[in-house]
Design a protein around this motif. Sequence first.
Motif, PDB file in Angstrom:
ATOM      1  N   ASP A  60       0.879  -1.168   0.000  1.00  0.00           N
ATOM      2  CA  ASP A  60       0.000   0.000   0.000  1.00  0.00           C
ATOM      3  C   ASP A  60       0.921   1.223   0.000  1.00  0.00           C
ATOM      4  O   ASP A  60       1.509   1.576   1.022  1.00  0.00           O
ATOM      5  CB  ASP A  60      -0.897  -0.009   1.232  1.00  0.00           C
ATOM      6  N   VAL A  61       1.054   1.850  -1.181  1.00  0.00           N
ATOM      7  CA  VAL A  61       2.029   2.931  -1.372  1.00  0.00           C
ATOM      8  C   VAL A  61       1.288   4.240  -1.625  1.00  0.00           C
ATOM      9  O   VAL A  61       0.396   4.316  -2.471  1.00  0.00           O
ATOM     10  CB  VAL A  61       2.976   2.630  -2.554  1.00  0.00           C
ATOM     11  N   ARG A  62       1.681   5.287  -0.903  1.00  0.00           N
ATOM     12  CA  ARG A  62       1.165   6.650  -1.118  1.00  0.00           C
ATOM     13  C   ARG A  62       2.347   7.538  -1.512  1.00  0.00           C
ATOM     14  O   ARG A  62       3.409   7.486  -0.892  1.00  0.00           O
ATOM     15  CB  ARG A  62       0.501   7.188   0.149  1.00  0.00           C
ATOM     16  N   GLY A  63       2.129   8.309  -2.572  1.00  0.00           N
ATOM     17  CA  GLY A  63       3.206   9.171  -3.060  1.00  0.00           C
ATOM     18  C   GLY A  63       2.667  10.452  -3.666  1.00  0.00           C
ATOM     19  O   GLY A  63       1.461  10.653  -3.803  1.00  0.00           O
ATOM     20  N   THR A  64       3.599  11.350  -4.028  1.00  0.00           N
ATOM     21  CA  THR A  64       3.246  12.621  -4.666  1.00  0.00           C
ATOM     22  C   THR A  64       4.066  12.793  -5.939  1.00  0.00           C
ATOM     23  O   THR A  64       5.141  12.198  -6.103  1.00  0.00           O
ATOM     24  CB  THR A  64       3.519  13.814  -3.730  1.00  0.00           C
ATOM     25  N   TYR A  65       3.533  13.633  -6.839  1.00  0.00           N
ATOM     26  CA  TYR A  65       4.194  13.913  -8.108  1.00  0.00           C
ATOM     27  C   TYR A  65       4.286  15.418  -8.299  1.00  0.00           C
ATOM     28  O   TYR A  65       3.298  16.143  -8.143  1.00  0.00           O
ATOM     29  CB  TYR A  65       3.421  13.281  -9.267  1.00  0.00           C
ATOM     30  N   ARG A 120      -2.192  -1.607  -3.571  1.00  0.00           N
ATOM     31  CA  ARG A 120      -2.770  -0.274  -3.748  1.00  0.00           C
ATOM     32  C   ARG A 120      -1.635   0.740  -3.886  1.00  0.00           C
ATOM     33  O   ARG A 120      -0.699   0.757  -3.093  1.00  0.00           O
ATOM     34  CB  ARG A 120      -3.680   0.108  -2.586  1.00  0.00           C
ATOM     35  N   GLN A 121      -1.728   1.544  -4.910  1.00  0.00           N
ATOM     36  CA  GLN A 121      -0.777   2.625  -5.124  1.00  0.00           C
ATOM     37  C   GLN A 121      -1.560   3.883  -5.495  1.00  0.00           C
ATOM     38  O   GLN A 121      -2.341   3.872  -6.446  1.00  0.00           O
ATOM     39  CB  GLN A 121       0.228   2.289  -6.229  1.00  0.00           C
ATOM     40  N   VAL A 122      -1.359   4.957  -4.740  1.00  0.00           N
ATOM     41  CA  VAL A 122      -2.057   6.220  -4.985  1.00  0.00           C
ATOM     42  C   VAL A 122      -1.027   7.336  -5.050  1.00  0.00           C
ATOM     43  O   VAL A 122      -0.234   7.518  -4.118  1.00  0.00           O
ATOM     44  CB  VAL A 122      -3.094   6.524  -3.881  1.00  0.00           C
ATOM     45  N   THR A 123      -1.028   8.084  -6.166  1.00  0.00           N
ATOM     46  CA  THR A 123      -0.118   9.217  -6.356  1.00  0.00           C
ATOM     47  C   THR A 123      -0.946  10.478  -6.560  1.00  0.00           C
ATOM     48  O   THR A 123      -1.846  10.509  -7.404  1.00  0.00           O
ATOM     49  CB  THR A 123       0.792   8.998  -7.576  1.00  0.00           C
ATOM     50  N   THR A 124      -0.645  11.496  -5.781  1.00  0.00           N
ATOM     51  CA  THR A 124      -1.362  12.767  -5.882  1.00  0.00           C
ATOM     52  C   THR A 124      -0.422  13.865  -6.382  1.00  0.00           C
ATOM     53  O   THR A 124       0.806  13.774  -6.243  1.00  0.00           O
ATOM     54  CB  THR A 124      -1.949  13.177  -4.523  1.00  0.00           C
ATOM     55  N   GLN A 130      -4.696  16.554  -5.980  1.00  0.00           N
ATOM     56  CA  GLN A 130      -5.453  15.871  -7.018  1.00  0.00           C
ATOM     57  C   GLN A 130      -4.778  14.541  -7.352  1.00  0.00           C
ATOM     58  O   GLN A 130      -3.567  14.454  -7.443  1.00  0.00           O
ATOM     59  CB  GLN A 130      -5.546  16.749  -8.268  1.00  0.00           C
ATOM     60  N   VAL A 131      -5.592  13.500  -7.541  1.00  0.00           N
ATOM     61  CA  VAL A 131      -5.061  12.167  -7.831  1.00  0.00           C
ATOM     62  C   VAL A 131      -4.503  12.140  -9.247  1.00  0.00           C
ATOM     63  O   VAL A 131      -5.219  12.375 -10.224  1.00  0.00           O
ATOM     64  CB  VAL A 131      -6.137  11.088  -7.670  1.00  0.00           C
ATOM     65  N   ALA A 132      -3.203  11.852  -9.349  1.00  0.00           N
ATOM     66  CA  ALA A 132      -2.553  11.749 -10.655  1.00  0.00           C
ATOM     67  C   ALA A 132      -2.603  10.319 -11.188  1.00  0.00           C
ATOM     68  O   ALA A 132      -2.573  10.103 -12.397  1.00  0.00           O
ATOM     69  CB  ALA A 132      -1.104  12.219 -10.553  1.00  0.00           C
ATOM     70  N   GLY A 133      -2.675   9.365 -10.303  1.00  0.00           N
ATOM     71  CA  GLY A 133      -2.733   7.969 -10.715  1.00  0.00           C
ATOM     72  C   GLY A 133      -3.010   7.070  -9.525  1.00  0.00           C
ATOM     73  O   GLY A 133      -2.622   7.379  -8.395  1.00  0.00           O
ATOM     74  N   SER A 134      -3.708   5.969  -9.754  1.00  0.00           N
ATOM     75  CA  SER A 134      -3.992   5.016  -8.681  1.00  0.00           C
ATOM     76  C   SER A 134      -4.233   3.642  -9.273  1.00  0.00           C
ATOM     77  O   SER A 134      -4.670   3.507 -10.413  1.00  0.00           O
ATOM     78  CB  SER A 134      -5.218   5.450  -7.863  1.00  0.00           C
ATOM     79  N   TYR A 176      -9.827 -15.204  -7.529  1.00  0.00           N
ATOM     80  CA  TYR A 176     -10.309 -14.133  -8.409  1.00  0.00           C
ATOM     81  C   TYR A 176      -9.712 -12.802  -7.965  1.00  0.00           C
ATOM     82  O   TYR A 176      -9.737 -12.466  -6.770  1.00  0.00           O
ATOM     83  CB  TYR A 176     -11.830 -14.062  -8.377  1.00  0.00           C
ATOM     84  N   ILE A 177      -9.187 -12.060  -8.927  1.00  0.00           N
ATOM     85  CA  ILE A 177      -8.563 -10.762  -8.646  1.00  0.00           C
ATOM     86  C   ILE A 177      -9.244  -9.699  -9.496  1.00  0.00           C
ATOM     87  O   ILE A 177      -9.365  -9.851 -10.713  1.00  0.00           O
ATOM     88  CB  ILE A 177      -7.052 -10.785  -8.943  1.00  0.00           C
ATOM     89  N   GLU A 178      -9.690  -8.626  -8.860  1.00  0.00           N
ATOM     90  CA  GLU A 178     -10.314  -7.497  -9.545  1.00  0.00           C
ATOM     91  C   GLU A 178      -9.434  -6.260  -9.356  1.00  0.00           C
ATOM     92  O   GLU A 178      -9.072  -5.932  -8.225  1.00  0.00           O
ATOM     93  CB  GLU A 178     -11.714  -7.244  -8.998  1.00  0.00           C
ATOM     94  N   THR A 179      -9.097  -5.600 -10.455  1.00  0.00           N
ATOM     95  CA  THR A 179      -8.190  -4.458 -10.421  1.00  0.00           C
ATOM     96  C   THR A 179      -8.838  -3.255 -11.098  1.00  0.00           C
ATOM     97  O   THR A 179      -9.412  -3.381 -12.180  1.00  0.00           O
ATOM     98  CB  THR A 179      -6.864  -4.783 -11.134  1.00  0.00           C
ATOM     99  N   ASP A 180      -8.743  -2.101 -10.443  1.00  0.00           N
ATOM    100  CA  ASP A 180      -9.186  -0.828 -11.020  1.00  0.00           C
ATOM    101  C   ASP A 180      -8.026   0.151 -10.959  1.00  0.00           C
ATOM    102  O   ASP A 180      -7.369   0.279  -9.917  1.00  0.00           O
ATOM    103  CB  ASP A 180     -10.386  -0.270 -10.265  1.00  0.00           C
ATOM    104  N   ALA A 181      -7.779   0.815 -12.080  1.00  0.00           N
ATOM    105  CA  ALA A 181      -6.659   1.757 -12.154  1.00  0.00           C
ATOM    106  C   ALA A 181      -7.069   2.991 -12.941  1.00  0.00           C
ATOM    107  O   ALA A 181      -7.947   2.938 -13.812  1.00  0.00           O
ATOM    108  CB  ALA A 181      -5.446   1.087 -12.820  1.00  0.00           C
ATOM    109  N   GLN A 182      -6.423   4.099 -12.620  1.00  0.00           N
ATOM    110  CA  GLN A 182      -6.594   5.326 -13.388  1.00  0.00           C
ATOM    111  C   GLN A 182      -5.273   6.091 -13.404  1.00  0.00           C
ATOM    112  O   GLN A 182      -4.550   6.115 -12.412  1.00  0.00           O
ATOM    113  CB  GLN A 182      -7.707   6.199 -12.814  1.00  0.00           C
ATOM    114  N   THR A 183      -4.957   6.674 -14.558  1.00  0.00           N
ATOM    115  CA  THR A 183      -3.721   7.448 -14.702  1.00  0.00           C
ATOM    116  C   THR A 183      -4.017   8.734 -15.468  1.00  0.00           C
ATOM    117  O   THR A 183      -4.985   8.815 -16.235  1.00  0.00           O
ATOM    118  CB  THR A 183      -2.648   6.652 -15.479  1.00  0.00           C
ATOM    119  N   ALA A 184      -3.175   9.723 -15.234  1.00  0.00           N
ATOM    120  CA  ALA A 184      -3.237  10.988 -15.976  1.00  0.00           C
ATOM    121  C   ALA A 184      -1.818  11.286 -16.443  1.00  0.00           C
ATOM    122  O   ALA A 184      -0.960  11.690 -15.650  1.00  0.00           O
ATOM    123  CB  ALA A 184      -3.774  12.112 -15.094  1.00  0.00           C
TER     124      ALA A 184
END
Length: 332
Positions: A60-65, A120-124, A130-134, A176-184
């Motif tokens: 579970d990684v939280r980061g910034t860009y 889980r990886q979330v970059t703001t 603002q979420v840049a990618g998750s 069963y593995i379910e994955t949701d991702a979003q990137t900008a």
Amino acid sequence: MKRAILLSIVMLMLTGLYPLMAQDQAKAAPSKFYLKAAGGYFFSVFPGQFPDVGPYAPHDVRGTYNPATGQSTVISDKVLTGSYGEGVRGGLTFGWNINRYIAIEAAFNYYHSKKNLMTRQVTTMQGSGQVAGSIESHGYANALDFAPSVVISPGYEKINPYVRFGMVIPYWGRLYIETDAQTATPVSANVVAQTTIHREEAVHPNITLGFQGALGVTIPVCNRLDVFAEAEYRNVPAKSKKKEVTAYEENTRVVNTTNGQVISTQHRSLGDLSTAERQTEYVTTLDQSSNTPVGSSGAKTNYKDDNKPANDLKSYINIGGLGANAGIRFRF
């Protein structure tokens, strides 16, 4: 007269002894066959680190860009641990009493685990939040197993404790593995490519062998019906064999961030994936001959041979745990 009195006494004695003789005979020859229906809940006993989800580790990684410098900074990193041994189980058991003290059973069970966070990886964006990618993945296990066992008890009529032990042979199962991702992703000044992905995967296990043990008690309700409750421990390791992507949706929008205008769109579904993206065969060792990734084009992963299944390292999960079962037993 004496003979009549003596005969009457003998008859009375036999009449009094008959229930005891019948009771002893019932003890000596209990119902041979019985059927049990049970359900229960199990808890994880020995949680471990989850397997990787493709290229993503179980963290579970939280980061910034920083968009000005292009620098990414990790704020926090936590290893995700758990087990697929927590969940509900139910099934039918066919039993046969060898004698008052020993029985053999053959159980058929269905198991469904709780859903676990696997990565889980979330970059703001630095400064704005603002979420840049998750990316976030959850997994759960389903299984059908056959469990032969031996039951030993003191053979009491009313409250009868027992111990049960044997094997667990899963004959079907899936993780069963379910994955949701979003990137900008910046394309140029004031132009960003926004991508959302939803992916579902099914991991097939190798045939395995587990152990079970239980301590319980049976209480009769009526002539042929009993109720029972027990505490049970299961140790059932499962090793991955292959994986397939069963659902995939990818949508990309190129947006002008100045006015919000959508410049172009792109869509990929399950049929657009290459064989290597859809199918994975697990191995114990990766070497130069393994079909591994060689790069990417946007969200598409390129492999040494896109027309063959990809290779990845085997992973291990445990669908065993400590739980409680309760149910009814019908004696034939």
